[in-house]
Every structure is written in structure tokens, then in C-alpha cells.
Motif scaffolding. Structure first.
Motif, short mmCIF file in Angstrom:
data_model
loop_
_atom_site.label_atom_id
_atom_site.label_comp_id
_atom_site.label_asym_id
_atom_site.label_seq_id
_atom_site.Cartn_x
_atom_site.Cartn_y
_atom_site.Cartn_z
N SER A 104 0.83 -1.20 0.00
CA SER A 104 0.00 0.00 0.00
C SER A 104 0.87 1.25 0.00
O SER A 104 1.83 1.34 0.76
N GLN A 105 0.50 2.21 -0.87
CA GLN A 105 1.21 3.50 -0.82
C GLN A 105 0.23 4.60 -0.41
O GLN A 105 0.09 4.90 0.75
N CYS A 106 -0.54 5.16 -1.36
CA CYS A 106 -1.49 6.21 -0.94
C CYS A 106 -2.61 5.59 -0.12
O CYS A 106 -3.24 6.26 0.69
N GLY A 107 -2.89 4.32 -0.34
CA GLY A 107 -3.85 3.60 0.49
C GLY A 107 -5.29 3.66 0.02
O GLY A 107 -6.17 3.03 0.61
N PHE A 108 -5.55 4.42 -1.06
CA PHE A 108 -6.95 4.59 -1.45
C PHE A 108 -7.59 3.27 -1.91
O PHE A 108 -8.74 2.98 -1.60
N CYS A 109 -6.81 2.48 -2.61
CA CYS A 109 -7.35 1.21 -3.12
C CYS A 109 -7.31 0.11 -2.06
O CYS A 109 -7.91 -0.95 -2.24
N THR A 110 -6.53 0.34 -1.00
CA THR A 110 -6.18 -0.75 -0.08
C THR A 110 -7.38 -1.43 0.58
O THR A 110 -7.44 -2.67 0.61
N CYS A 141 -5.14 -0.50 -8.69
CA CYS A 141 -4.23 0.30 -7.88
C CYS A 141 -3.42 1.16 -8.82
O CYS A 141 -2.87 0.66 -9.79
N ARG A 142 -3.36 2.46 -8.55
CA ARG A 142 -2.64 3.31 -9.50
C ARG A 142 -1.28 3.73 -8.99
O ARG A 142 -0.57 4.46 -9.65
N CYS A 143 -0.89 3.32 -7.78
CA CYS A 143 0.45 3.76 -7.38
C CYS A 143 1.37 2.65 -6.87
O CYS A 143 2.58 2.73 -7.08
N THR A 144 0.87 1.63 -6.19
CA THR A 144 1.80 0.65 -5.62
C THR A 144 2.37 -0.29 -6.68
O THR A 144 3.54 -0.64 -6.63
S1 FES Z 1 -1.98 2.38 -3.06
FE1 FES Z 1 -2.53 4.19 -4.14
S2 FES Z 1 -4.02 3.48 -5.55
FE2 FES Z 1 -3.24 1.68 -4.68
#
Ligand code: FES
Ligand SMILES: Cc1cc2nc3c(=O)[nH]c(=O)nc-3n(C[C@H](O)[C@H](O)[C@H](O)COP(=O)(O)OP(=O)(O)OC[C@H]3O[C@@H](n4cnc5c(N)ncnc54)[C@H](O)[C@@H]3O)c2cc1C
Ligand code: FES
Length: 479
Positions: A104-110, A141-144
Motif C-alpha cells: 500500500s502507498q497512498c492507500g486509497f485502493c487498499t 491500484c494506481r500507485c503501488t
Molecule cells: S496504493 Fe494508491 S491506488 Fe493503490
């Protein structure tokens, strides 16, 4: 009134807008904001929740997109959200694996990923890469990046142990047993109403009393009218509590699917009989949508690009329609009349879908062509079912989706094939005949020229596959 468990807490809602989605309910009414809104259209998985239902002596868990689920569907069920996974402050092993693998990075999709992983963990004692990808295909997920997330899904099994849901299973089953709806439930709010009948007879009577009501099965099409097009659905009749509509019965010569049986329940039957149907369903939306969406809804929606109708037409499937106490059986090919116009009369509903079993000589293949492999709508769908005897085509059923205003049989093409071998001369004429059968349109999915050419090429591919089985026609492994 509806009664359900929100995690382990009993909720009784006496007045609530039936056009409210479970996502809106969670975030706006009970302030459980762990469940996220990304697209509000079933595409991203950020809103994934798990629904627990009694299945005999055990609980059965399924993921759903809460952005596509109206609140009436919660009656008698357990709604599990990401907040409900931890056990007295200790993360669930699924959550801990995500932390350990840096998933998880930004966590939105988590939260959405966690809920998809949780359902997989509860339903499978071990999952290979294919199962994991299937479970996560509806989560973006758009960032991890997906590697650490898939690793977390693999790792969650290494420390597998009984969890709080196992510990509380008996209590949960008992609580749900006490709130199972026994008769038609009515939910009112904001000037709208939703009825949830529990028997076919009640449903038939209600639909006659409220002919303008919209039938709600999984809601994966219907909910979009509210969330994307901002329309009101003042009267709904929810089909998900009618036990008969969810049953699947297998006979020697046919399988009968209750119209409200979720696609993920239909899949094992259809793929056992027709492996190509199994492959098609794997590419039908995402697991969340297949857990929720139904065969009856896919037909009822009457979309020219629905995946099941052309396949079912090629199999010579029938629908049982019911109005009041009267039933009639109609070949599915005769159900679709024009764009979104069907043979269904006022207050008539689809009760079941009858699918003949495979014949010894028929060769059945379905091909879906879409821009993405997973979770995408067809540009063209070709469904082929030819019977060959001594190399001659003796029966032909070919249907296409995406080529006309309705899912439709390719009659001219079938006529060319009948009585001939599948050789090059016949195929050339059969390919040409497809341009008499169809005048496709151009849209953002594909141009009309592309659609026609793809349909012709699918016919060639099918012919090659059955006349030259050793020829490789598809990529079968991931690269
Ligand atoms: S952790 Fe950022 S969209 Fe998946
Ligand atoms: C993200 C996303 C991806 C999708 N991908 C695909 C895909 O790959 N392939 C595909 O084919 N579809 C796809 N769909 C569309 C949808 O999931 C399917 O059409 C699904 O089968 C609809 O079933 P449902 O039970 O959710 O229908 P609902 O939304 O409940 O109903 C759809 C329509 O059918 C009517 N209806 C429902 N049941 C009956 C009945 N028993 N009798 C008469 N009318 C009835 C309803 O009134 C409504 O008009 C996708 C949808 C989304 C949101
Ligand atoms: S919010 Fe994207 S699938 Fe529901």
C-alpha cells in the motif's frame, strides 16, 4: 424495514431511501469511511465489501461492489467492511500480510484489495496465482503496482489460522437465522419504495400491482441509472430474496437457471457443460460483479453487447417468462426484438433460463473481443455451435453480440455453411454472408469496418480450431 448485521452489530433500518447504495449508506449515514468511492460504476473495486450469508452450517462470503448495491439487498445478511476485520486492535492476517509486503502507498485502493483478499482467504484454504489474479482482477491500484499486492495475497496463507469470523461463526449464523425475511419486506424513504418478495407467487402478484416498478436483480446495470445518470427509481422490486429464482436444477438433457442466480453460481454448471462458456465468464466483468450480477439481468438488460445472450442463443437456450400465474416458454433468439425492445410484456418477468446440454457432435466456441482482457465490455462477441458429420455441416447456430441493435443469429452465414464441408471455398462465402447478416455501427469501442472484419476472422478462427486442432490460435500462458 430491513435487518442486517453490520460487521457484528445488528442494524434495523425502518425508513431509508431505496435508491441509496450500500456505499452511500456506509460513508454518509453510518460514517464508516474505510470503504472508498473511486468510480461509483463498478470499475475500480475501491468500494469492495464482503457479504456473509448462511450456507447450511457454514457462512459463505462474497465480495460485492458497494457502489452498485442498493441497501435493500442487505436484508438478512452480514455486511463486512474493512473496519470489521481487526480483532481487538490486532490486524487480521490479510491486513498484516499487506503491511509486511508493502502492498500500500497512498492507500486509497487498499481497503478494496483487503476485502477481496479476505473473501479469498475465507473461501479457499490455498490459492494459486490464477485464483489470486481472478480474485483481484476487479481492484485497481494506481500507485503501488500489483507485485507486492499479489505477494501479500500469497503470504496471507503462510500464517493461516482460525480468525474471529471462525470463532463467531455459530453466533453469526444464529443471529442471521433470527433475521431471515419470511415475507415481503417493504423499504420506504425519500418518497420511494422497494419491495422484496420471498416467493415467486408474491413476486408475480406484486409486479401485476406495480407494473411500472423496475425489477432489481444484482443491480450491476440498474444501479448505474442512479449513480451515473442521476435518474430516480421510484418503485423497485428486488428479486434476490426469492429462493426459487436463485436455484439451479440439472436434468439429463438441460440445466435450468433461476433468473436471479448470480453468475458466479451459474459458472460451474456452464463451464462443466461448455468449457468455452467457463472461459467467457472468466472474462465477464470482475468477480465482484459476477458475485452480484445474474443471468436474468444480463438478458433483462437487453444490451446488444451483453456477453451471455449470443452464447445462449447459439446454444438454443429458452427463457421461461411469467406474468401473474401464467408461464410461457420462448426461444431466447425470439426474445430480443429491437434495441432494448423485447418480447416481455407488462408485468412479465424472466423466471428461468433453460440451457440444453452439450450434444455429442456439436462443437461450441465463444470468442470475446475487447480492448482489455479483464473487466471489459465486448466490442464483438462471436458464438459458434456447428454440428459436423463426416466433415459436412449438418447443423449451424451462430450468433453475434456487438454487431446489431440486438444479440442476433447469423442466418445467411448459417445457410451457406449447411450441407458443406468447412473448406476454404465455403468459408469465403460464409465470411461474405456475414456482411448480409450485419450492418454494424461505429462507436468508441470499435469502428463498423473493424467489427465486420473481426466477426469474419472469428469464423475463420473457429473453422481452423475444429478442422486443425493442432494449430495454436490463442495465447494460453502469461508472458
Ligand atoms: S496504493 Fe494508491 S491506488 Fe493503490
Ligand atoms: C463494471 C462493469 C462491468 C461489466 N462487464 C460486463 C461484461 O463483461 N459482460 C456483460 O455482459 N455485462 C457486463 N456488465 C453488465 C452487467 O454486469 C450484466 O449485464 C449483469 O448480468 C446484469 O445482471 P444484474 O443482475 O446485475 O442486473 P440488474 O442491474 O439487476 O438488472 C438489469 C436489467 O434487467 C432487468 N431484469 C433483471 N432481472 C430480470 C428478470 N428476472 N426479468 C426481467 N427483467 C429483469 C432489470 O429490471 C434491469 O432493467 C458490466 C457492468 C459493470 C458495472
Ligand atoms: S467505487 Fe469503483 S467499483 Fe465501486
Amino acid at each position: 424495514m430491513i435487518k442486517f448485521l453490520l460487521n457484528q452489530e445488528l442494524r434495523v433500518e425502518t425508513e431509508i431511501d431505496p435508491n441509496l447504495t450500500v456505499l452511500q449508506y456506509l460513508r454518509n449515514l453510518v460514517r464508516k469511511t474505510g470503504t472508498k468511492e473511486g468510480c461509483a460504476s463498478g470499475d475500480c473495486g475501491a468500494c469492495t465489501v464482503v457479504i456473509g450469508e448462511p450456507d447450511g452450517e457454514r457462512m459463505r462470503y462474497r465480495t460485492l461492489n458497494s457502489c452498485l448495491t442498493f441497501v435493500a439487498a442487505l436484508d438478512g445478511k452480514q455486511l463486512i467492511t474493512v473496519e470489521g476485520l481487526q480483532d481487538e486492535g490486532v490486524l487480521h492476517q490479510v491486513q498484516q500480510s499487506m503491511v509486511d509486503c508493502h502492498g500500500s502507498q497512498c492507500g486509497f485502493c487498499t481497503p478494496g484489495f483487503i476485502m477481496s483478499m479476505f473473501a479469498l482467504y475465507k473461501n479457499e484454504s490455498q490459492a494459486d496465482r490464477h485464483k489470486i489474479e481472478e480474485a483481484l482482477a476487479g481492484n485497481l491500484c494506481r500507485c503501488t503496482g500489483y507485485r507486492p499486492i499479489v505477494e501479500a495475497a500469497e503470504q496471507m496463507y503462510t500464517n493461516a489460522m482460525a480468525d474471529k469470523f471462525d470463532r463467531l461463526q455459530g453466533q453469526t449464523l444464529q443471529q442471521l437465522g433470527e433475521i431471515q425475511p419470511q415475507q415481503t419486506a417493504e423499504l420506504k424513504g425519500a418518497g420511494r419504495v422497494s419491495f422484496s418478495p420471498t416467493t415467486l407467487d408474491e413476486l408475480a402478484a406484486l409486479y401485476e400491482q406495480h407494473p411500472a416498478a423496475r425489477l432489481l436483480a444484482g443491480g450491476t446495470d440498474l444501479a448505474l441509472e442512479v449513480t451515473q445518470f442521476h435518474r430516480e427509481l421510484p418503485t423497485l422490486i428486488y428479486l434476490g430474496q426469492v429462493a426459487e429464482l436463485k436455484q439451479i436444477h440439472e436434468f439429463d438433457d438441460r440445466i435450468e437457471f433461476g433468473a436471479a442466480a448470480p453468475l458466479s453460481d451459474c459458472a460451474p454448471y456452464l463451464s462443466r457443460e461448455y468449457p468455452s462458456f467457463g472461459q467467457l465468464l472468466q472474462r465477464f466483468a470482475s468477480l465482484q460483479i459476477r458475485n452480484q450480477g445474474t443471468l436474468g439481468g444480463n438478458i433483462g438488460n437487453a444490451s446488444p453487447i451483453g456477453d451471455a445472450p449470443p452464447a445462449l442463443i447459439a446454444l438454443n437456450a429458452e427463457v421461461v417468462l411469467r406474468k401473474g400465474s401464467k408461464r410461457r416458454i420462448l426461444a431466447l433468439k425470439d426474445y430480443f426484438i429491437d434495441y432494448k425492445v423485447t418480447a416481455r410484456q407488462e408485468s412479465e418477468f424472466i423466471e428461468k433460463i433453460i440451457v440444453p446440454k452439450a450434444s455429442a457432435h456439436g462443437v461450441v466456441r465463444f470468442y470475446k473481443v475487447s480492448k482489455r482482457l479483464d473487466d471489459d465490455i465486448s466490442a464483438v462477441l462471436g458464438a459458434f455451435n456447428l454440428t459436423l458429420q463426416q466433415g459436412i455441416v449438418t447443423e449451424a447456430r451462430i450468433a453475434f453480440g456487438g454487431m446489431a441493435a440486438i444479440p442476433k443469429r447469423a442466418r445467411a452465414c448459417e445457410q451457406v455453411l449447411l450441407g458443406h464441408p468447412l473448406d476454404e471455398a465455403t468459408l469465403t462465402r460464409a465470411r461474405q454472408a456475414l456482411s448480409q447478416d450485419f450492418t454494424p455501427i461505429s462507436d468508441f469501442r470499435a469502428s463498423k469496418e473493424y467489427r465486420l472484419l473481426v466477426a469474419q476472422n472469428l469464423l475463420t478462427r473457429y473453422a481452423l480450431e475444429i478442422t486443425t486442432p493442432e494449430l495454436a490460435t490463442q495465447v494460453t500462458a502469461h508472458v
